[in-house]
Design a protein around this motif. Structure first.
Motif, PDB file in Angstrom:
ATOM      1  N   ASN A 199       0.755  -1.313   0.088  1.00 25.38           N
ATOM      2  CA  ASN A 199      -0.086   0.045   0.028  1.00 25.38           C
ATOM      3  C   ASN A 199       0.735   1.435  -0.025  1.00 25.38           C
ATOM      4  N   ASN A 200       2.228   1.088  -0.426  1.00 22.11           N
ATOM      5  CA  ASN A 200       2.977   2.235  -0.700  1.00 22.11           C
ATOM      6  C   ASN A 200       3.059   2.781  -2.266  1.00 22.11           C
ATOM      7  N   GLY A 201       2.573   4.147  -2.370  1.00 19.50           N
ATOM      8  CA  GLY A 201       2.522   4.470  -3.714  1.00 19.50           C
ATOM      9  C   GLY A 201       3.806   4.752  -4.582  1.00 19.50           C
ATOM     10  N   ALA A 202       3.594   4.765  -5.952  1.00 22.04           N
ATOM     11  CA  ALA A 202       4.553   4.815  -6.582  1.00 22.04           C
ATOM     12  C   ALA A 202       5.287   6.295  -6.475  1.00 22.04           C
ATOM     13  N   GLN A 203       6.718   6.750  -6.493  1.00 24.72           N
ATOM     14  CA  GLN A 203       7.193   7.779  -6.430  1.00 24.72           C
ATOM     15  C   GLN A 203       7.599   8.548  -7.725  1.00 24.72           C
ATOM     16  N   THR A 204       7.614   9.923  -7.527  1.00 27.33           N
ATOM     17  CA  THR A 204       8.052  10.657  -8.596  1.00 27.33           C
ATOM     18  C   THR A 204       9.327  10.595  -8.868  1.00 27.33           C
ATOM     19  N   GLY A 205       9.902  10.760 -10.261  1.00 23.54           N
ATOM     20  CA  GLY A 205      11.273  10.564 -10.610  1.00 23.54           C
ATOM     21  C   GLY A 205      12.131  11.474  -9.646  1.00 23.54           C
ATOM     22  N   LYS A 206      13.318  10.862  -9.217  1.00 27.27           N
ATOM     23  CA  LYS A 206      14.226  11.896  -8.140  1.00 27.27           C
ATOM     24  C   LYS A 206      15.122  12.679  -8.961  1.00 27.27           C
ATOM     25  N   ALA A 207      16.013  12.155  -9.700  1.00 25.72           N
ATOM     26  CA  ALA A 207      17.051  13.071 -10.287  1.00 25.72           C
ATOM     27  C   ALA A 207      16.421  13.569 -11.587  1.00 25.72           C
ATOM     28  N   TYR A 208      17.014  15.000 -12.179  1.00 25.01           N
ATOM     29  CA  TYR A 208      16.589  15.395 -13.371  1.00 25.01           C
ATOM     30  C   TYR A 208      16.564  14.561 -14.398  1.00 25.01           C
ATOM     31  N   GLY A 209      15.389  14.347 -15.120  1.00 23.58           N
ATOM     32  CA  GLY A 209      15.039  13.867 -16.143  1.00 23.58           C
ATOM     33  C   GLY A 209      14.890  12.110 -16.071  1.00 23.58           C
ATOM     34  N   SER A 210      14.808  11.665 -14.828  1.00 21.54           N
ATOM     35  CA  SER A 210      14.525  10.358 -14.330  1.00 21.54           C
ATOM     36  C   SER A 210      13.121   9.844 -14.499  1.00 21.54           C
ATOM     37  N   GLY A 211      12.829   8.783 -14.616  1.00 24.02           N
ATOM     38  CA  GLY A 211      11.370   8.209 -14.775  1.00 24.02           C
ATOM     39  C   GLY A 211      10.405   8.104 -13.480  1.00 24.02           C
ATOM     40  N   GLY A 212       9.357   8.279 -13.833  1.00 28.36           N
ATOM     41  CA  GLY A 212       8.373   7.894 -12.384  1.00 28.36           C
ATOM     42  C   GLY A 212       7.948   6.502 -12.274  1.00 28.36           C
ATOM     43  N   GLY A 213       7.806   6.217 -10.818  1.00 29.35           N
ATOM     44  CA  GLY A 213       7.521   4.578 -10.597  1.00 29.35           C
ATOM     45  C   GLY A 213       6.103   4.443 -11.294  1.00 29.35           C
ATOM     46  N   GLY A 214       5.640   2.932 -11.529  1.00 30.10           N
ATOM     47  CA  GLY A 214       4.524   2.666 -11.885  1.00 30.10           C
ATOM     48  C   GLY A 214       3.649   2.079 -10.668  1.00 30.10           C
ATOM     49  N   SER A 215       2.360   2.220 -10.944  1.00 25.41           N
ATOM     50  CA  SER A 215       1.691   1.903  -9.649  1.00 25.41           C
ATOM     51  C   SER A 215       0.948   0.711  -9.581  1.00 25.41           C
ATOM     52  N   ASN A 216       0.371   0.021  -8.537  1.00 25.83           N
ATOM     53  CA  ASN A 216      -0.468  -1.182  -8.326  1.00 25.83           C
ATOM     54  C   ASN A 216      -1.752  -0.874  -7.790  1.00 25.83           C
ATOM     55  N   ALA A 217      -2.521  -1.920  -7.983  1.00 23.06           N
ATOM     56  CA  ALA A 217      -3.986  -1.564  -7.259  1.00 23.06           C
ATOM     57  C   ALA A 217      -4.069  -1.439  -5.875  1.00 23.06           C
ATOM     58  N   LEU A 218      -3.179  -2.013  -5.056  1.00 21.87           N
ATOM     59  CA  LEU A 218      -3.412  -1.967  -3.467  1.00 21.87           C
ATOM     60  C   LEU A 218      -3.089  -0.597  -3.026  1.00 21.87           C
ATOM     61  N   SER A 219      -2.090   0.119  -3.642  1.00 28.17           N
ATOM     62  CA  SER A 219      -1.508   1.131  -3.041  1.00 28.17           C
ATOM     63  C   SER A 219      -2.568   2.491  -3.656  1.00 28.17           C
ATOM     64  N   ASN A 220      -2.607   2.819  -5.052  1.00 24.47           N
ATOM     65  CA  ASN A 220      -3.385   3.603  -5.547  1.00 24.47           C
ATOM     66  C   ASN A 220      -3.282   3.517  -6.924  1.00 24.47           C
ATOM     67  N   THR A 221      -4.170   4.252  -7.790  1.00 24.13           N
ATOM     68  CA  THR A 221      -4.159   3.897  -9.087  1.00 24.13           C
ATOM     69  C   THR A 221      -3.364   4.898  -9.907  1.00 24.13           C
ATOM     70  N   ASN A 222      -2.491   5.904  -9.313  1.00 28.92           N
ATOM     71  CA  ASN A 222      -1.743   6.858 -10.014  1.00 28.92           C
ATOM     72  C   ASN A 222      -0.296   6.232 -10.450  1.00 28.92           C
ATOM     73  N   GLY A 223      -0.186   6.606 -11.680  1.00 26.41           N
ATOM     74  CA  GLY A 223       1.490   6.500 -12.030  1.00 26.41           C
ATOM     75  C   GLY A 223       1.995   7.616 -11.611  1.00 26.41           C
ATOM     76  N   ALA A 224       3.263   7.582 -11.104  1.00 27.93           N
ATOM     77  CA  ALA A 224       3.910   8.712 -10.649  1.00 27.93           C
ATOM     78  C   ALA A 224       4.607   9.558 -11.861  1.00 27.93           C
ATOM     79  N   ALA A 225       4.686  10.888 -11.731  1.00 26.83           N
ATOM     80  CA  ALA A 225       5.147  11.750 -12.608  1.00 26.83           C
ATOM     81  C   ALA A 225       6.567  11.580 -12.846  1.00 26.83           C
ATOM     82  N   GLY A 226       7.153  11.671 -14.133  1.00 33.75           N
ATOM     83  CA  GLY A 226       8.459  11.722 -14.350  1.00 33.75           C
ATOM     84  C   GLY A 226       9.137  13.100 -13.930  1.00 33.75           C
ATOM     85  N   GLN A 227      10.499  13.071 -13.846  1.00 36.62           N
ATOM     86  CA  GLN A 227      11.213  14.252 -13.258  1.00 36.62           C
ATOM     87  C   GLN A 227      11.564  15.189 -14.536  1.00 36.62           C
TER      88      GLN A 227
END
Length: 317
Positions: free
Chosen positions: A279-307
């Motif tokens: 139930n821990n949600g996906a995280q936004t990209g950390k470093a400049y230009g990095s990709g955001g994490g994908g989600s699952n159904a247990l945490s939430n339905t949002n795919g995290a933004a890229g940096q």
């Protein structure tokens, strides 16, 4: 006891030549004929009124050059130089902060000191680069935006992470450049529901070099849940592809503790956002230009933004 007159056995400095003074052998005078020189009297008969030199021609019956001078009529505020033929000349001094350099074959001139890195300009949004005075070269690092992770709203599925933006690195001679248009790509926006992620935006430094954004991750219930592709780069001395997002999985077959998949891809600057787990949600990209994490159904339905991307301009004199 008899006295023996040995005469003058050493040179005697008589100072500046005076036409009314009688000079004898080994007397040394200073006289200006174009250039200040020293002359020694050589005639056995003392005399006055014998000018040491006229129009550059030595009065050789009475005088010999003891130490010849050179005319340095080069003007004020100049550096005395000679050319390949030995001709004396004057080089006008440069402006504040300049140094004397070899500017060509057997040629001297004043120019900016080669003092290396002078300053850095950083762009995290689009704008215009304006070159400061004295800068002759720049090293630019151009990174595009990262893609966002995929979203998921179906149990037992995990979306994939977004890809990282590419990076171009180039050294550019900007001697004749005043301004350059800078474009900085944004990170792919987060998504919700059963949606694939968004690609990151492209970045560029004028027409010199550019990079494309990372691709968005795929939603979890899409069969092959592969990560977003890393972006590419072109025009740089070095062109670096962004890292791919980590794959997700369709039908992972666990009910309560879904494993972490779908991390965002790493860029030139560092790692991407973590994919969702339990139930821990996906995280936004950390470093400049990095990709955001994908989600699952247990945490939430949002795919995290890229940096978002970045353009760094290192300025050298």
């Amino acid at each position: 006891m008899a006295t023996v007159d040995l005469g003058k056995i050493s040179f005697v400095n008589k100072g500046t030549y005076d036409a009314s003074t009688t000079y004898e052998e080994r007397d040394v005078v200073q006289f200006t004929d174009g250039a200040l020189s020293s002359y020694v009297y050589i005639n056995a008969t003392p005399a006055s009124g014998q000018t040491p030199s006229t129009g550059g021609t030595v009065n050789s019956s009475h005088w010999s050059i003891f130490a010849g001078g050179v005319s340095l009529a080069v003007g004020n505020n100049k550096v005395v130089t000679t050319d390949g033929s030995g001709t004396v000349g004057g080089l006008s001094i440069g402006s504040t902060g300049q140094v004397l350099k070899v500017t060509g074959t057997n040629t001297l001139g004043f120019a900016a000191a080669s003092a290396g890195l002078q300053s850095i300009q950083t762009f995290t949004s689009s704008g215009t680069y304006t070159k400061p005075s004295g800068i002759t070269k720049v090293k630019v690092i151009v990174t595009a935006g990262g893609g966002s992770g995929g979203a998921n709203n179906t149990a037992d599925d995990v979306a994939s992470g977004g890809g990282a933006g590419g990076t171009a690195i180039e050294v550019i001679d900007v001697s004749s450049v005043s301004t350059v248009t800078v474009t900085v790509g944004s990170g792919g926006a987060q998504v919700s529901g059963a949606s694939h992620g968004n690609a990151g935006g492209s970045s560029s430094f004028g027409s010199y070099c550019s990079a494309t954004g990372g691709g968005g991750g795929r939603e979890g219930n899409s069969g092959g849940v592969y990560g977003g592709a890393g972006g590419s780069a072109t025009g740089g001395n070095i062109n670096i592809e962004g890292g791919d997002g980590i794959n997700g999985q369709d039908n992972i077959y666990t009910s309560s503790y879904e494993s972490s998949f779908g991390n965002g891809g790493s860029s030139f600057w560092g790692g991407g956002g973590r994919g969702a787990t339990h139930n821990n949600g996906a995280q936004t990209g950390k470093a400049y230009g990095s990709g955001g994490g994908g989600s699952n159904a247990l945490s939430n339905t949002n795919g995290a933004a890229g940096q978002g991307g970045i353009v760094v301009v290192e300025e050298y004199a």
